[in-house]
Design a protein around this motif. Structure first.
Motif, mmCIF file in Angstrom:
data_model
loop_
_atom_site.group_PDB
_atom_site.id
_atom_site.type_symbol
_atom_site.label_atom_id
_atom_site.label_comp_id
_atom_site.label_asym_id
_atom_site.label_seq_id
_atom_site.Cartn_x
_atom_site.Cartn_y
_atom_site.Cartn_z
ATOM 1 N N ALA A 171 1.302 4.857 -2.402
ATOM 2 C CA ALA A 171 0.723 5.966 -1.638
ATOM 3 C C ALA A 171 1.519 7.262 -1.705
ATOM 4 O O ALA A 171 1.063 8.291 -1.199
ATOM 5 C CB ALA A 171 0.566 5.550 -0.169
ATOM 6 N N GLY A 179 4.181 9.576 2.813
ATOM 7 C CA GLY A 179 3.710 8.211 2.612
ATOM 8 C C GLY A 179 3.622 7.438 3.912
ATOM 9 O O GLY A 179 2.649 6.707 4.150
ATOM 10 N N LEU A 214 0.622 8.555 5.919
ATOM 11 C CA LEU A 214 -0.640 8.106 5.341
ATOM 12 C C LEU A 214 -0.901 6.628 5.625
ATOM 13 O O LEU A 214 -2.022 6.239 5.967
ATOM 14 C CB LEU A 214 -0.631 8.352 3.830
ATOM 15 N N VAL A 215 0.133 5.797 5.511
ATOM 16 C CA VAL A 215 -0.061 4.351 5.621
ATOM 17 C C VAL A 215 0.155 3.827 7.035
ATOM 18 O O VAL A 215 -0.577 2.945 7.499
ATOM 19 C CB VAL A 215 0.878 3.619 4.633
ATOM 20 N N ILE A 249 0.843 -1.203 0.000
ATOM 21 C CA ILE A 249 0.000 0.000 0.000
ATOM 22 C C ILE A 249 0.877 1.251 0.000
ATOM 23 O O ILE A 249 0.608 2.228 -0.710
ATOM 24 C CB ILE A 249 -0.951 -0.002 1.211
#
Length: 355
Positions: free
Chosen positions: A156, A170, A173-174, A152
């Motif tokens: 991202a 990134g 976000l993840v 993911i």
């Protein structure tokens, strides 16, 4: 060679969980450029007898194939992630290597590079440590949070003013953690692990080995140096028959003597004989320090004499192994370049003589 490439591709496909979408063209060149591998629309790999940059062909195939499959659909990544992923998937940079204990060794040596600095200056940073850090960081993310979540992350990343900002965004976000927070977590985990002296020595000598390789290139083969190398587009070069830049490998007496010492240093490093590794690297660096004077080191003097003896007899040395007053030289001849022969030489009254 084809079987090696096919095995490497299957290995990478299985590890990444995706299939190549089209046929990949590999170009084998009889010239060392950089460390021996480049990927663009095609993959170019060095294939020579006297390959002083070490590493294994399957590992290079894996690394470059990982780049190709990565480009097929995950979008743009920070370079640290791009190169780290290829190294992680290949199982090592130049050879199979355990990432965690080697990275713990880097920390013990106080040679680690802060991830913000590495992300923003990946290629100018110390090459071996940078690639190891990228792979080891990914190794930690996968071990701690799972492969699916890391995949993911690969899709991202969003454009940012700097690569470190892209990486930070990134991760937030993840994983809901900043780059600084994730780095601190990773380093705390590594510092809690016992340091394996073998891997600490191995990474230290690996860094010295490749720094010496690049120093040799700058002095004796500057167009091969990976930060300065310029090569024409290989497909255009082939179509226009201008391929000299791909096959002009230097083969003077001095090149052969220094390259065979580097090859022996790499062989000893692979075998875990770190004393022999360091002795051969010291000899190469002594010659470089002395601006090409082989008399600056006794081992270097012997290698120069052995290479000269083989050349005078019509052979081009590819490997030289020295044991006190006896030596074995693996060499080829111009009239039969694909046949390697073993020569044995003995030192008699200070002069190397072929048996």
């Amino acid at each position: 060679i084809k079987a090696t490439a096919d095995n490497a591709m299957r290995y990478v496909e299985n590890k990444l969980g995706r299939q190549q979408q089209s046929r990949i063209v590999f170009n084998l060149i009889d010239r060392l450029l950089g460390h021996g591998g480049f990927a663009s629309d095609t993959i170019t790999i060095t294939y020579i007898d006297r390959d002083y940059a070490g590493g294994g062909m399957e590992n290079v195939f894996r690394h470059e194939a990982a780049h190709v499959l990565d480009r097929q659909g995950w979008g743009e990544h920070p370079t640290l992630i791009t190169e780290g992923l290829a190294t992680y998937v290949a199982g090592g940079h130049f050879k199979e290597e355990p990432f965690e204990p080697r990275m713990a060794g880097v920390l013990a040596l106080e040679q680690s590079i802060p991830l913000t600095e590495l992300a923003d200056n990946f290629y100018p940073s110390q090459h071996e440590i940078g690639y190891l850090e990228g792979a080891a960081f990914i190794d930690y993310l996968v071990a701690a949070y799972g492969w699916e979540r890391f995949v993911i992350l690969l899709g991202a990343f969003q454009p940012a003013n700097t690569q470190s900002a892209m990486l930070d965004g990134g991760l937030r976000l993840v994983y809901e953690k900043s780059l600084a927070e994730m780095e601190a977590e990773w380093l705390a985990y590594l510092r809690a692990r016992p340091v394996d002296l073998r891997w600490q020595t191995d990474i230290a000598d690996t860094v010295i080995f490749y720094d010496t390789v690049r120093r040799y290139q700058q002095a004796y083969d500057p167009s091969a140096h990976f930060l300065n190398a310029w090569i024409p587009d290989i497909q255009r070069a082939v179509s226009e028959n201008i391929t000299a830049d791909y096959n002009r490998h230097p083969s003077t007496l001095e090149n052969i003597a220094l390259e065979t010492m580097l090859i022996e240093a790499d062989r000893a490093l692979e075998a875990g004989d770190y004393a022999a590794t360091e002795r051969h690297l010291a000899a190469v660096n002594a010659v470089l320090d002395a601006e090409g004077n082989f008399a600056a080191d006794l081992l270097a003097t012997d290698y120069l004499a052995l290479a000269a003896s083989a050349l005078e007899a019509g052979y081009e040395p590819q490997h030289i192994q020295l044991d006190s007053d006896a030596a074995t030289v693996i060499a080829s001849r111009a009239e039969q370049p694909t046949v390697l022969v073993e020569l044995r030489l003995t030192r008699v009254n200070g002069v190397w003589r072929m048996n």
